[in-house]
Design a protein around this motif. Structure first.
Motif, PDB file in Angstrom:
ATOM      1  N   LEU A 209      -2.382  -5.307   4.599  1.00  0.00           N
ATOM      2  CA  LEU A 209      -2.255  -4.884   3.205  1.00  0.00           C
ATOM      3  C   LEU A 209      -1.954  -6.046   2.258  1.00  0.00           C
ATOM      4  O   LEU A 209      -1.862  -5.848   1.053  1.00  0.00           O
ATOM      5  N   VAL A 210      -1.831  -7.259   2.789  1.00  0.00           N
ATOM      6  CA  VAL A 210      -1.637  -8.435   1.927  1.00  0.00           C
ATOM      7  C   VAL A 210      -2.910  -8.715   1.137  1.00  0.00           C
ATOM      8  O   VAL A 210      -2.874  -8.964  -0.060  1.00  0.00           O
ATOM      9  N   ALA A 211      -4.046  -8.686   1.828  1.00  0.00           N
ATOM     10  CA  ALA A 211      -5.354  -8.912   1.190  1.00  0.00           C
ATOM     11  C   ALA A 211      -6.287  -7.787   1.643  1.00  0.00           C
ATOM     12  O   ALA A 211      -7.162  -7.992   2.468  1.00  0.00           O
ATOM     13  N   PRO A 212      -6.085  -6.567   1.108  1.00  0.00           N
ATOM     14  CA  PRO A 212      -6.869  -5.429   1.593  1.00  0.00           C
ATOM     15  C   PRO A 212      -8.367  -5.609   1.364  1.00  0.00           C
ATOM     16  O   PRO A 212      -8.791  -6.109   0.329  1.00  0.00           O
ATOM     17  N   CYS A 213      -9.135  -5.204   2.370  1.00  0.00           N
ATOM     18  CA  CYS A 213     -10.605  -5.222   2.311  1.00  0.00           C
ATOM     19  C   CYS A 213     -11.160  -6.629   2.103  1.00  0.00           C
ATOM     20  O   CYS A 213     -12.237  -6.793   1.535  1.00  0.00           O
TER      21      CYS A 213
ATOM     22  N   LEU B 251      -8.842   1.367  -0.548  1.00  0.00           N
ATOM     23  CA  LEU B 251      -8.041   1.880   0.548  1.00  0.00           C
ATOM     24  C   LEU B 251      -8.196   3.398   0.496  1.00  0.00           C
ATOM     25  O   LEU B 251      -7.806   4.032  -0.482  1.00  0.00           O
ATOM     26  N   ARG B 252      -8.804   3.979   1.527  1.00  0.00           N
ATOM     27  CA  ARG B 252      -9.096   5.421   1.546  1.00  0.00           C
ATOM     28  C   ARG B 252      -7.984   6.147   2.297  1.00  0.00           C
ATOM     29  O   ARG B 252      -7.721   5.891   3.455  1.00  0.00           O
ATOM     30  N   LEU B 253      -7.340   7.076   1.595  1.00  0.00           N
ATOM     31  CA  LEU B 253      -6.233   7.844   2.146  1.00  0.00           C
ATOM     32  C   LEU B 253      -6.716   9.231   2.544  1.00  0.00           C
ATOM     33  O   LEU B 253      -7.392   9.912   1.761  1.00  0.00           O
ATOM     34  N   LYS B 254      -6.359   9.635   3.763  1.00  0.00           N
ATOM     35  CA  LYS B 254      -6.639  10.993   4.247  1.00  0.00           C
ATOM     36  C   LYS B 254      -5.358  11.558   4.846  1.00  0.00           C
ATOM     37  O   LYS B 254      -4.548  10.818   5.406  1.00  0.00           O
TER      38      LYS B 254
ATOM     39  N   PHE C  45      -8.018   4.188  -3.365  1.00  0.00           N
ATOM     40  CA  PHE C  45      -7.096   3.422  -4.184  1.00  0.00           C
ATOM     41  C   PHE C  45      -7.491   1.956  -4.152  1.00  0.00           C
ATOM     42  O   PHE C  45      -7.802   1.413  -3.107  1.00  0.00           O
ATOM     43  N   ARG C  46      -7.471   1.334  -5.317  1.00  0.00           N
ATOM     44  CA  ARG C  46      -7.928  -0.048  -5.452  1.00  0.00           C
ATOM     45  C   ARG C  46      -6.848  -1.061  -5.128  1.00  0.00           C
ATOM     46  O   ARG C  46      -7.137  -2.232  -4.931  1.00  0.00           O
ATOM     47  N   SER C  47      -5.596  -0.635  -5.065  1.00  0.00           N
ATOM     48  CA  SER C  47      -4.518  -1.577  -4.767  1.00  0.00           C
ATOM     49  C   SER C  47      -3.474  -0.913  -3.877  1.00  0.00           C
ATOM     50  O   SER C  47      -3.407   0.321  -3.781  1.00  0.00           O
TER      51      SER C  47
ATOM     52  N   GLY D  78       0.744   3.208  -2.725  1.00  0.00           N
ATOM     53  CA  GLY D  78       2.171   3.442  -2.561  1.00  0.00           C
ATOM     54  C   GLY D  78       2.710   4.612  -3.358  1.00  0.00           C
ATOM     55  O   GLY D  78       3.773   5.144  -3.043  1.00  0.00           O
ATOM     56  N   ARG D  79       2.004   5.044  -4.378  1.00  0.00           N
ATOM     57  CA  ARG D  79       2.431   6.224  -5.148  1.00  0.00           C
ATOM     58  C   ARG D  79       2.193   7.514  -4.372  1.00  0.00           C
ATOM     59  O   ARG D  79       2.734   8.560  -4.724  1.00  0.00           O
TER      60      ARG D  79
END
Length: 151
Positions: free
Chosen positions: A43-47, A116-119, A128-130, A135-136
């Motif tokens: 998660l430091v440099a996602p994608c 970042l795709r959340l399921k 989510f782009r960041s 985190g929300r």
């Protein structure tokens, strides 16, 4: 003469390199599990797998010493796992059926999107782009590398 500020990519590389050393030390001392360390590192440099590859090759190119701290082998192992997460071959999981995967796609207008795709329990929640946006909706510190099933 003042130096120029680092580019965004170089700044991420430095942050990733630093975090890899910090997390490798924590894993070697038993303070954090390797799965949690991989999740934090990814998660430091996602994608951005290309940045992870650059940092990994830089660490691997350093000649080994009699005493290495943080352990180079642990750093390389964590970066290899983080690379698999960034490439989308391994997901991050959390409590409550949460999964997060790194996704790169081209939209209808031809722009490359990295999200970042959340399921939750396999149901799409959002892209989510960041990490801050993610985190929300989920406790980022609770995420861990998805362990492959053993036969």
């Amino acid at each position: 003469m003042p130096s120029r500020p680092l580019s965004a990519d170089r700044s991420l590389e430095v942050r990733l390199h630093t975090r890899a050393g910090t997390l490798a030390s924590a894993v070697a001392r038993g303070l954090i599990s390797p799965g949690r360390a991989v999740a934090a590192l990814s998660l430091v440099a996602p994608c951005r797998p290309e940045l992870t590859e650059r940092v990994r090759s830089r660490i691997a190119s350093v000649p080994s010493a009699d005493v290495e701290w943080p352990p180079r082998s642990v750093q390389i192992t964590l970066l290899d796992s983080s690379l698999r997460v960034a490439l989308g071959t391994v997901k991050l999981t959390g409590p409550g059926g949460v999964t997060v995967e790194h996704v790169t796609y081209t939209d209808k207008l031809g722009y490359e999107r990295r999200v970042l795709r959340l399921k939750r329990h396999g149901v799409f929640v959002g892209d989510f782009r960041s990490v801050e946006e993610l985190g929300r909706h989920v406790e980022v510190a609770s995420l861990s590398e998805d362990e492959p099933d053993s036969p």
